[in-house]
Scaffold this active site. Sequence first.
Site, PDB file in Angstrom:
ATOM      1  N   ASN A   8       0.847  -1.189   0.000  1.00 12.33           N
ATOM      2  CA  ASN A   8       0.000   0.000   0.000  1.00 12.33           C
ATOM      3  C   ASN A   8       0.883   1.239   0.000  1.00 12.33           C
ATOM      4  O   ASN A   8       2.011   1.205   0.504  1.00 12.33           O
ATOM      5  CB  ASN A   8      -0.892   0.020   1.246  1.00 12.33           C
ATOM      6  N   HIS A  65       0.925   5.200   1.327  1.00 18.45           N
ATOM      7  CA  HIS A  65       0.218   6.060   2.277  1.00 18.45           C
ATOM      8  C   HIS A  65       0.896   7.436   2.272  1.00 18.45           C
ATOM      9  O   HIS A  65       2.125   7.518   2.351  1.00 18.45           O
ATOM     10  CB  HIS A  65       0.253   5.439   3.678  1.00 18.45           C
ATOM     11  N   SER A  89       4.894   6.891   2.221  1.00 25.34           N
ATOM     12  CA  SER A  89       5.456   5.601   2.657  1.00 25.34           C
ATOM     13  C   SER A  89       4.823   4.475   1.858  1.00 25.34           C
ATOM     14  O   SER A  89       3.631   4.518   1.537  1.00 25.34           O
ATOM     15  CB  SER A  89       5.130   5.345   4.136  1.00 25.34           C
ATOM     16  N   ASP A 147      -2.737   0.851   8.046  1.00 24.82           N
ATOM     17  CA  ASP A 147      -1.596   1.748   7.783  1.00 24.82           C
ATOM     18  C   ASP A 147      -0.428   1.472   8.730  1.00 24.82           C
ATOM     19  O   ASP A 147       0.444   2.333   8.917  1.00 24.82           O
ATOM     20  CB  ASP A 147      -1.989   3.244   7.892  1.00 24.82           C
TER      21      ASP A 147
HETATM   22  C1  GRF Z   1      -2.603   8.749  -3.040  1.00 25.94           C
HETATM   23  O1  GRF Z   1      -2.249  10.008  -2.596  1.00 25.94           O
HETATM   24  C2  GRF Z   1      -2.295   7.708  -2.019  1.00 25.94           C
HETATM   25  O2  GRF Z   1      -1.286   8.073  -1.134  1.00 25.94           O
HETATM   26  C3  GRF Z   1      -3.573   7.551  -1.251  1.00 25.94           C
HETATM   27  O3  GRF Z   1      -4.581   7.801  -2.179  1.00 25.94           O
HETATM   28  C4  GRF Z   1      -4.103   8.641  -3.223  1.00 25.94           C
HETATM   29  C5  GRF Z   1      -4.454   8.005  -4.535  1.00 25.94           C
HETATM   30  O4  GRF Z   1      -4.261   8.838  -5.633  1.00 25.94           O
HETATM   31  N1  GRF Z   1      -3.601   6.252  -0.631  1.00 25.94           N
HETATM   32  P1  GRF Z   1      -4.392   8.265  -7.093  1.00 25.94           P
HETATM   33  O5  GRF Z   1      -5.752   7.603  -7.234  1.00 25.94           O
HETATM   34  O6  GRF Z   1      -3.275   7.288  -7.318  1.00 25.94           O
HETATM   35  O7  GRF Z   1      -4.269   9.471  -7.983  1.00 25.94           O
END
Ligand code: GRF
Length: 222
Positions: free
Chosen positions: A114, A116, A143, A152
């Site tokens: 994932n 984050h 991260s 998370d």
């Molecule tokens: C990213 O900022 C990620 O960190 C978070 O959700 C957002 C997704 O953006 N988990 P995208 O759909 O990849 O543009």
Amino acid sequence: MMNQELTDPRILVLVSGSGSNLQALIEATRERDYPGQIVAVGSNRPDVLALERAKRAGIETFTVDHQKFGSRDEFDTALKAEIERHSPDVVVLAGFMRILTPGFVNAFRGRMLNIHPSLLPKYTGLNTHQRALDAGDQRHGVSIHFVTEDLDGGPVIAQAEVAIAADDDAQSLAARAQQQEHVLYPIVLRWFCEGRVQLDGEHATFDGTPLTQPLVLPAEEA
Ligand code: GRF
């Protein structure tokens, strides 16, 4: 633990929104020497831009609409079945905005990543950019971690940092953090596909050595 490079790893990406990280992964995995291919993109929401991006790239897509299920368990069971149809070696959460049940998470333990938008363990959950600003932090970042039952909170593999400027607001900070996401995710996924990054018990390992702290992107790659 020995590193074991996967043979032509099958990557499955889960999304919920705009898919800018997915786009970065699509572009990276198209490079000739990239050690894996995206075999499918799944979403819990129909009609999101991320699905469009996948279709445009000729990648198979599926939607498991969470609104059609009475419980998280039923949703996760359906999602797991769809994912397994594609026999992925790695499941990549890229802006996938659903909390997953322990049963689901454990089924993909050690092969689900994932991204984050904070320097974990700081600011799990939502509104990370505003929270970093409100706290008066000077450094922020993103991260990538293995997904475990701990939301998370799974072992962090790598981070990229962003300096907070005096005139930043949540939007400007988010934009710079996202640029880092797009650089970092393809690199970490490559390491995973090459068998360099693994989950060993409660620790992420890099080249067989447990990471006592996350890897940080070298400046020239940032
Ligand atoms: C990213 O900022 C990620 O960190 C978070 O959700 C957002 C997704 O953006 N988990 P995208 O759909 O990849 O543009």
